[in-house]
Design an enzyme around this catalytic site. Structure first.
Site, short mmCIF file in Angstrom:
data_model
loop_
_atom_site.label_atom_id
_atom_site.label_comp_id
_atom_site.label_asym_id
_atom_site.label_seq_id
_atom_site.Cartn_x
_atom_site.Cartn_y
_atom_site.Cartn_z
N HIS A 427 0.81 -1.21 0.00
CA HIS A 427 0.00 0.00 0.00
C HIS A 427 0.85 1.27 0.00
O HIS A 427 0.30 2.35 -0.24
CB HIS A 427 -0.92 0.02 1.22
CG HIS A 427 -2.18 -0.77 1.04
ND1 HIS A 427 -2.23 -2.13 1.25
CD2 HIS A 427 -3.43 -0.41 0.66
CE1 HIS A 427 -3.46 -2.56 1.02
NE2 HIS A 427 -4.21 -1.54 0.65
N GLY A 496 -8.05 7.64 7.79
CA GLY A 496 -7.87 9.06 8.04
C GLY A 496 -6.47 9.50 8.38
O GLY A 496 -6.17 10.70 8.35
N GLY A 497 -5.62 8.56 8.75
CA GLY A 497 -4.26 8.93 9.14
C GLY A 497 -4.06 8.87 10.64
O GLY A 497 -5.01 8.67 11.42
N GLY A 501 -6.73 8.80 14.33
CA GLY A 501 -6.64 7.77 15.36
C GLY A 501 -6.22 8.34 16.70
O GLY A 501 -6.75 7.96 17.76
#
Length: 539
Positions: A427, A496-497, A501
């Site tokens: 990824h 979302g990054g 988190g």
């Protein structure tokens, strides 16, 4: 994956993995393809049914919490619509009185390309497949291969397809040496060219827009999995027939148009076996027209649902601004988490649904579509049932060859870690993906450890003596609620990054440990009960 692709130019990645293959065969059939070789050592035990009134309460609370949290997020979105529109340039909506949030790059990219050309080329694939299958069955596979190559050339250009042909030729040549480690090294080096800055600048110059360049990166990444699959299959069991026939099958496998850009992933072995089946052996029980109409209707419904979500909830714009996440009311914060993962699920129902429908009409057996994330209550379940094609690929080419669960706990830990490591690197290997992979690795190991602990005769006898079957299920759901909380947190990091988190962790488990966390876990307990009920009655 698209968000990761967008960062490829900025982040170099070191790919490293190795593979050797003991021959896992059971009476001539691969045990992996029979679904017996999984990251978890044991299947789910038979669950005790609960009183229908209790189950009804779980359904009502689960469904109600979804609706109410979505309503609170919608309310917040409308209250801050002006600021969001100014900062993130909300588009004019398809629904009167609503704006459209275009911040999810992946959805915007694929919908744009679908309208532009992709939808029409997929329809063309279906027409050619049906015509050749009816009138010239022997020419069907060559016709689909040529069509796929031409469609890819129209989308990526001659230069873009030439890059893929170079990768294909190198991978095919190295595979002839029948050395798995060398094949792995070669294919990983080919994939690492995605991160080579000078090459990126050259490839960008081939296209007028960044979106066209991203399509090339997507194609290289997904085709890389196909090249690895072909190479290892050839190394493990030398493929029959001559080199030209093998090369043709690799061309057909690589450029099969429905799966070309985004998957779902099908192994080389599965693809060739299914394509070789004679017309008499194929399942013709369900009329193709009725299947086409029903499945097309479902895909349109999923598309409408995804569009509705980004019209009434601006979750992607909100997640991009830390200030908005910080000031979200608790219910809207939960709605944001649920909306992000639910949209990701619905999005892939569409992205995998249309290719899978065409593959089924071609009488292939594509991986099952993703299972609803709201009934996922474990890390292992998420990996097994969300992207089944990628899961099977990881099991067959990394987990099993590296030892899996057949050589003790150490091999199991290492094999699982390598599988997650490969997914992270494939990824893009960015920092947030590293956190995501580590969280999933830890989650799978903890779940497997607890299953092994409760499977021991000592603990099992204590549990059976002191808890009824219904109470055992409730305890399982309670443990699953904590697992689900961490699963959602890891998905938020992926979608979302790290900043998303981190804020969720702080607001829910640090600042809200006594106010937000307990009711959240209570609702996740209800989600887990619904998930357990669903999996105990598989369809």
């Amino acid at each position: 994956m698209v968000k990761s692709i967008r960062k490829l130019a900025q982040t170099p990645t070191l790919w490293a993995c190795s593979c050797h293959h003991p021959k896992y065969q059971d009476n001539g059939r691969c045990i992996i393809t029979q679904g017996r070789y999984l990251m978890t050592s044991k299947s789910q035990p038979k669950l005790s049914p609960l009183p229908w009134t209790e189950t009804l309460v779980y359904w009502v609370l689960s469904f109600g919490s979804h609706l109410y949290s979505f309503y609170q997020l919608h309310k917040f979105s409308k209250e801050h619509e002006t600021g969001l529109e100014r900062e993130f340039q909300l588009e004019k909506g398809l629904l009167k009185g609503f704006k459209r949030d275009p911040s999810d790059f992946e959805w915007s990219l694929w919908t744009q390309w679908a309208k532009k050309s992709l939808l029409w080329t997929l329809i063309g694939h279906g027409v050619i497949s049906r015509l050749t299958g009816t009138f010239y069955p022997k020419l069907r596979l060559p016709a689909l291969t040529i069509y796929g190559l031409l469609a890819a050339s129209c989308m990526l250009g001659i230069k873009g397809v030439s890059v893929l042909l170079v990768h294909l030729g190198v991978s095919f040549s190295v595979a002839q040496l029948r050395k798995p480690t060398l094949s792995w090294t070669c294919n990983l080096l080919l994939l690492s060219t995605l991160y080579f800055q000078p090459l990126q600048e050259i490839q960008r110059g081939w296209y007028n827009t960044e979106e066209e360049y991203y399509m090339l990166l997507f194609s290289i990444a997904v085709c890389g999995l196909r090249f690895i699959s072909f190479s290892l299959e050839h190394c493990w069991s030398p493929l029959e027939r001559g080199g030209l026939v093998q090369l043709f099958w690799l061309f057909s496998y690589t450029f099969y148009h429905p799966f070309f850009y985004n998957g779902p992933i099908v192994t080389y072995k599965a693809y060739t076996e299914q394509m070789r089946r004679s017309a008499e052996e194929r399942n013709r029980d369900e009329p193709a027209l009725s299947y086409l109409v029903l499945r097309s209707g479902r895909i349109i419904l999923w598309w409408c649902m995804a569009e509705f979500m980004i019209h009434v909830m601006y979750m992607h714009s909100i997640q991009s601004n830390e200030t908005y996440i910080e000031i979200l009311p608790p219910w809207a914060l939960g709605g944001l988490a649920l909306a992000l993962v639910q949209f990701f699920y619905v999005k892939y129902l569409v992205l995998f649904g249309l290719p899978s429908m065409l593959a089924t009409l071609d009488e292939l057996v594509p991986p099952k579509l993703p299972r609803c994330v709201s009934i996922m209550y474990s890390f292992t379940g998420m990996w097994r049932h969300f992207d089944e094609g990628l899961y099977r690929w990881l099991i067959r080419y990394i987990y099993v060859p590296m030892g899996g669960s057949q050589h003790g706990p150490v091999y199991k830990v290492v094999s699982t870690g390598l599988a997650f490591g490969f997914v992270c690197l494939w990824h893009g290997g960015h920092d947030y993906l590293q956190y995501w992979a580590l969280m999933n690795w830890a989650g799978v190991l903890v779940e497997n450890g607890l299953k092994s602990l409760f499977a021991t005769s000592c603990v099992q006898s204590i549990v059976e003596q002191n808890l009824s079957m219904a109470m055992q299920r409730r305890c399982t759901a309670l443990l699953s609620a904590f697992s689900t909380a961490m699963l959602i947190l890891s998905n938020l990091v992926f979608l979302g990054g790290i900043h998303v988190g981190r804020i969720f962790w702080k607001r829910v488990f640090v600042q809200g440990w006594s106010t937000i966390a307990p009711p959240m876990l209570a609702f996740l307990y209800c989600f887990a009960q619904i998930g357990l009920e669903w999996t105990s009655h598989p369809t």
